[in-house]
Enzyme design. Structure first.
Site, PDB file in Angstrom:
ATOM      1  CE1 TYR A 120       2.025  38.029  -0.089  1.00 45.50           C
ATOM      2  CE2 TYR A 120       4.085  39.255   0.015  1.00 45.50           C
ATOM      3  CZ  TYR A 120       2.919  39.287  -0.330  1.00 45.50           C
ATOM      4  OH  TYR A 120       2.498  40.634  -0.038  1.00 45.50           O
ATOM      5  CE  LYS A 150       0.961  38.688   2.604  1.00 41.77           C
ATOM      6  NZ  LYS A 150      -0.092  39.240   1.866  1.00 41.77           N
TER       7      LYS A 150
END
Length: 286
Positions: A120, A150
């Site tokens: 992330y 992400k």
């Protein structure tokens, strides 16, 4: 306090009203880093329970400031059958280079050896600005479960270089800056994770369909209108607390106030944001 009973209604709303069937739990919008480990486990379990046979993918964010908690959350996510786990970079004592960050992620991913793993990347909040393009080199050898990123940053050059390197298509790049999604799609992003999809999921799915046709003019219309709303609310002060207020207003589901140090959106913000959203005429006639 966390409100577990409302998640059933939340899942129903996402699936039936917004055509959203993939969720990212305990991330930024969900204030995952403001929750206790026990609360995060309870939320993950409830999303898995309520999403069974309704949601396609439930990815659980297991990042934390210390390695043992990340590992504990990773083991828990694996035990409850999560479709993926994700980790932000630690952001108090920060990794200063690729090797340090990969070593940290490897220690987390190895606790859930059958679960797809996502990094992330959110440098505006973590302050960790290690380029993802650099991070990808040789990562599969160190983290066999590595599935993708992400990517919550505005650096489309970095994203484009990642996708250019990903010629075999083995990795997913899920874009996280909602107002720039169309630009990310143009350079090859193949998914999105963002807060506006809670209440603009249907419109965003129509944008994705238009892009895939391809009908770029229609896709632009959707992106411009999303941008018009976000530009308006950003000027008023827009963050997680305000996102919850907008979602409550649109869906009727009580998303509750944020946890300190965040403070609840003002009634003035809620009135103005709702009026702006209601004024937008979408290409599908909404």
């Amino acid at each position: 306090k966390i409100n577990l009973p409302v998640i059933r209604q939340y899942v129903h709303y996402l699936v039936n009203e917004q055509n959203v069937k993939n969720v990212f739990v305990n991330g930024t919008t969900g204030e995952g880093l403001s929750l206790s480990i026990q609360e995060r486990k309870q939320l993950a379990e409830e999303w898995m329970c309520q999403g069974k046979d309704k949601l396609d993918h439930v990815i659980i964010h297991v990042g934390a400031l210390n390695l043992p908690e990340c590992q504990e959350l990773a083991r828990h996510a694996a035990a409850i059958g999560a479709d993926g786990i994700a980790v932000i970079a630690p952001f108090f004592f920060k990794p200063t280079n690729k090797d340090e960050l990969v070593a940290f992620m490897q220690k987390v991913a190895s606790e859930a050896p059958e679960v797809p793993f996502y990094y992330y990347h959110i440098p505006p909040l973590t302050g960790v600005k290690i380029r993802v393009e650099e991070l990808l080199d040789g990562i599969k050898a160190q983290i066999p479960t590595f599935q993708g990123v992400k990517f919550s940053d505005t650096d489309l050059l970095d994203l484009a270089q990642c996708i250019h390197k990903n010629e075999t298509g083995e990795f997913d790049f899920l874009y996280g800056v909602d107002e720039q999604l169309l630009g990310a799609l143009a350079v090859g992003a193949n998914g999105a994770v963002g807060s506006t999809y809670n209440y603009l999921g249907r419109q965003t799915n129509l944008m994705l369909q238009a892009f895939a046709k391809p009908d770029f003019a229609l896709a632009q219309q959707y992106q411009f209108l999303t941008g018009e709303f976000l530009s308006f609310v950003i000027k008023l002060g827009f963050g997680v607390a305000q996102t919850k207020a907008v979602m409550t207003s649109v869906s009727g589901i009580p998303m509750g106030p944020p946890r300190l140090p965040l403070v609840a959106a003002s009634s003035e913000f809620i009135i103005k944001a709702k009026a702006k959203l209601d004024s937008i005429v979408w290409p599908n006639g909404d």
